[in-house]
Design a protein around this motif. Structure first.
Motif, short mmCIF file in Angstrom:
data_model
loop_
_atom_site.label_atom_id
_atom_site.label_comp_id
_atom_site.label_asym_id
_atom_site.label_seq_id
_atom_site.Cartn_x
_atom_site.Cartn_y
_atom_site.Cartn_z
N ALA B 104 0.83 -1.17 0.31
CA ALA B 104 0.03 0.12 -0.17
C ALA B 104 0.78 1.36 0.04
CB ALA B 104 -0.98 0.10 1.30
N ALA B 105 1.89 1.20 0.93
CA ALA B 105 2.66 2.42 1.00
C ALA B 105 3.69 2.82 -0.51
CB ALA B 105 3.81 1.99 2.12
N CYS B 106 3.94 1.64 -0.98
CA CYS B 106 4.69 1.65 -2.24
C CYS B 106 3.78 2.05 -3.44
CB CYS B 106 5.31 0.29 -2.64
SG CYS B 106 6.62 0.26 -4.01
N ARG B 107 2.40 1.57 -3.38
CA ARG B 107 1.68 2.18 -4.41
C ARG B 107 1.46 3.58 -4.34
NH1 ARG B 107 -1.65 -0.33 -8.45
NH2 ARG B 107 -2.08 1.43 -9.64
N LEU B 108 0.92 4.12 -3.09
CA LEU B 108 0.61 5.29 -2.79
C LEU B 108 1.80 6.33 -3.10
CD1 LEU B 108 -1.19 6.87 0.24
CD2 LEU B 108 1.05 7.81 -0.63
N ALA B 109 3.08 5.85 -2.89
CA ALA B 109 4.15 6.79 -3.07
C ALA B 109 4.35 7.10 -4.56
CB ALA B 109 5.32 6.21 -2.50
N ILE B 110 4.13 5.93 -5.37
CA ILE B 110 4.77 6.14 -6.87
C ILE B 110 3.54 6.81 -7.33
CG2 ILE B 110 3.70 3.89 -7.41
CD1 ILE B 110 6.32 6.04 -9.31
N ASP B 111 2.29 6.47 -7.02
CA ASP B 111 0.99 7.23 -7.58
C ASP B 111 1.06 8.80 -7.41
OD1 ASP B 111 0.21 4.64 -8.62
OD2 ASP B 111 -1.62 4.67 -7.25
N GLU B 112 1.45 9.05 -6.14
CA GLU B 112 1.50 10.63 -5.75
C GLU B 112 2.59 11.18 -6.32
OE1 GLU B 112 -0.81 12.40 -3.90
OE2 GLU B 112 -2.07 10.76 -4.69
N ALA B 113 3.67 10.33 -6.31
CA ALA B 113 4.79 11.13 -6.97
C ALA B 113 4.76 11.49 -8.54
CB ALA B 113 6.08 10.12 -6.93
N LYS B 114 4.05 10.67 -9.19
CA LYS B 114 3.55 11.06 -10.48
C LYS B 114 2.75 11.88 -10.94
CE LYS B 114 3.95 7.74 -13.83
NZ LYS B 114 5.26 7.25 -14.29
N GLU C 24 10.69 -3.23 -23.19
CA GLU C 24 9.31 -3.19 -23.59
C GLU C 24 8.54 -2.98 -22.35
OE1 GLU C 24 9.56 -7.65 -22.91
OE2 GLU C 24 10.83 -5.95 -23.47
N HIS C 25 9.38 -3.12 -21.05
CA HIS C 25 8.85 -2.73 -19.86
C HIS C 25 8.86 -1.22 -19.08
CE1 HIS C 25 9.30 -7.40 -19.44
NE2 HIS C 25 7.96 -7.18 -19.67
N GLY C 26 7.92 -0.90 -18.65
CA GLY C 26 8.09 0.29 -18.19
C GLY C 26 7.82 0.49 -16.61
N ALA C 94 7.77 -8.60 -10.87
CA ALA C 94 7.03 -8.60 -12.02
C ALA C 94 7.13 -7.53 -12.98
CB ALA C 94 5.45 -8.43 -11.57
N ALA C 95 7.52 -7.56 -14.18
CA ALA C 95 7.89 -6.37 -14.98
C ALA C 95 6.75 -6.15 -16.03
CB ALA C 95 9.06 -6.69 -15.67
N ALA C 96 6.05 -5.09 -16.32
CA ALA C 96 4.98 -4.81 -17.20
C ALA C 96 5.33 -3.54 -18.07
CB ALA C 96 3.69 -4.82 -16.43
N GLY C 97 4.35 -3.36 -19.07
CA GLY C 97 4.36 -1.97 -19.64
C GLY C 97 4.01 -0.87 -18.58
N HIS C 98 3.29 -1.04 -17.84
CA HIS C 98 2.79 0.00 -16.65
C HIS C 98 2.67 -0.64 -15.59
CE1 HIS C 98 2.48 2.78 -20.08
NE2 HIS C 98 1.93 1.89 -20.80
N ARG C 99 2.70 0.29 -14.59
CA ARG C 99 2.76 -0.10 -13.22
C ARG C 99 1.44 -0.88 -12.74
NH1 ARG C 99 1.62 5.23 -12.86
NH2 ARG C 99 0.51 6.20 -11.34
N PRO C 100 0.15 -0.60 -13.16
CA PRO C 100 -0.74 -1.61 -12.59
C PRO C 100 -0.82 -2.97 -12.74
CG PRO C 100 -1.75 0.45 -13.55
CD PRO C 100 -0.44 0.58 -13.93
N ALA C 101 -0.35 -3.25 -14.14
CA ALA C 101 -0.16 -4.77 -13.92
C ALA C 101 1.03 -5.26 -13.34
CB ALA C 101 0.12 -4.92 -15.58
N ALA C 102 2.10 -4.42 -13.19
CA ALA C 102 3.40 -5.05 -12.58
C ALA C 102 2.91 -5.31 -11.16
CB ALA C 102 4.53 -4.02 -12.64
#
Lengths: 88, 141, 141, 88
Positions: B104-114, C24-26, C94-102
């Motif tokens: 949860a912390a990792c996801r929040l941090a990258i989403d907010e950073a972007k 191909e992975h972001g 897990a490597a994917a094109g974008h972060r939600p799938a990763a």
């Protein structure tokens, strides 16, 4: 009754990304009337920026802190124009 | 204060992990954003990142602190300048007692950073043209 | 077939990342499970992992394949034997094109691995006593 | 009418974790009637295992594949008893 003096202030505008490229520099010095709001600096920037409409999503920072566009500036302020970000 | 790094050098994920790991942590979630070889019209060979460094650093610290409030220790590193295809532009590590808080912390941090950190990138194409991703520009050579 | 490693050696997260990274992975999501210094009654100094290796490998491959079906490339490594506090017992990339799938693939893989792969651990306490975490045992010395 | 022969089969039971420790070995050879279901092996294991009730969550593998407890065994089969797992 005292008449207000038309005091001028010197401010610096920081530019990034395509604004920096369009201006050919990363900072522009402006002399403006005291208390000019940060949101008014766009129209004082060099061409071709001031002929381009400011993007609706443009945000501002004053002295490295986020600030509302109506905030009045003081002498020595640094205003940054923040286009939509794309880091990460 | 969470550890935030802005650097023109390649990112070291192992070093970032080591900076937050500790005996009280059982789960570490990591996100690494890398330059992708996109090809809408033109192949991308690199991304070039530029930051408003003072505010970017403060905002990354704020983002990391918000993520830490979810029960993790967080460290963030963002690379500036040219990042070739396959190399990392951002790395976020969140270490927690168990994995739900770490994720949860990792996801929040990258989403907010972007979403809110004043860093911009431009794509560098194989033919040398570049285009800023800042909502303003048309392609410029 | 996704890469699955069972090893008695320390895990290398960087090597695991390199094994799935590609142009191909972001976005790359990583989970690392580490031995935590718990203390309910007794301080834990290490965990010792034992696997039914043939089925554990097959089941980890099945889990990784299910995670890959979410749109990522996945690699899994699990350490066996003694894992001291602070060291990694499992790593999933897990490597994917974008972060939600990763993120989704990484989370599915660790959740399913913990739920169904025939690997067991026992806690080794500071006083030398051990206790299996397999739903059966009382503490044994 | 042909009388069925009481054929015996030899199977191997694989033990892990605390079952392995309780048995003092990681595999037990059993001679059982042909077609004994995998779920029946518990009662043939050495003490103190067979006096302990099998946990409700016990699962089985036959020749390295998950299998239902009612599946009959053949000679040479390897049965694994899978206690609740705790990897990761």
């Amino acid at each position: 009754m005292v008449t207000a003096m038309a005091t001028q202030i010197d401010v610096t505008v920081l530019l990034f990304a395509s604004l920096r490229e369009m201006a050919g520099t990363d900072r522009v010095a402006l002399r403006l009337p005291a208390a000019t709001p940060v949101g008014a600096v766009w129209g004082h920037l060099p061409e071709p920026i001031r002929s381009t409409p400011p993007p609706a999503a443009l945000r501002y920072a004053l002295n490295d802190r986020w600030i509302a566009p109506g905030t009045p500036m003081s002498g020595g302020d640094r205003v940054a124009l923040i286009l939509p970000v794309s880091g990460g | 204060m969470p550890a935030v790094t802005l650097t023109h050098d390649p990112l070291s994920v192992d070093a970032l992990i080591a900076s937050v790991a500790g005996p009280e942590h059982g789960g570490i979630a990591v996100f690494i954003g890398t330059t992708r070889r996109e090809a809408d019209r033109l192949e991308v060979v690199a991304l070039e990142y530029e930051a408003y460094e003072e505010l970017a650093r403060a905002e990354l610290e704020a983002v990391a602190s918000e993520a830490e409030a979810l029960g993790a220790r967080v460290a963030v590193a963002h690379r500036l300048g040219r990042v070739p295809v396959g190399e990392a532009s951002v790395a976020i590590v969140a270490a927690a007692g168990h994995r739900p808080a770490a994720f949860a912390a990792c996801r929040l941090a990258i989403d907010e950073a972007k979403r809110r950190v004043p860093i911009w990138k431009r794509a560098v194409h194989a033919d040398g043209t570049t285009v800023w991703k800042d909502g303003l520009s048309a392609p410029v050579s």
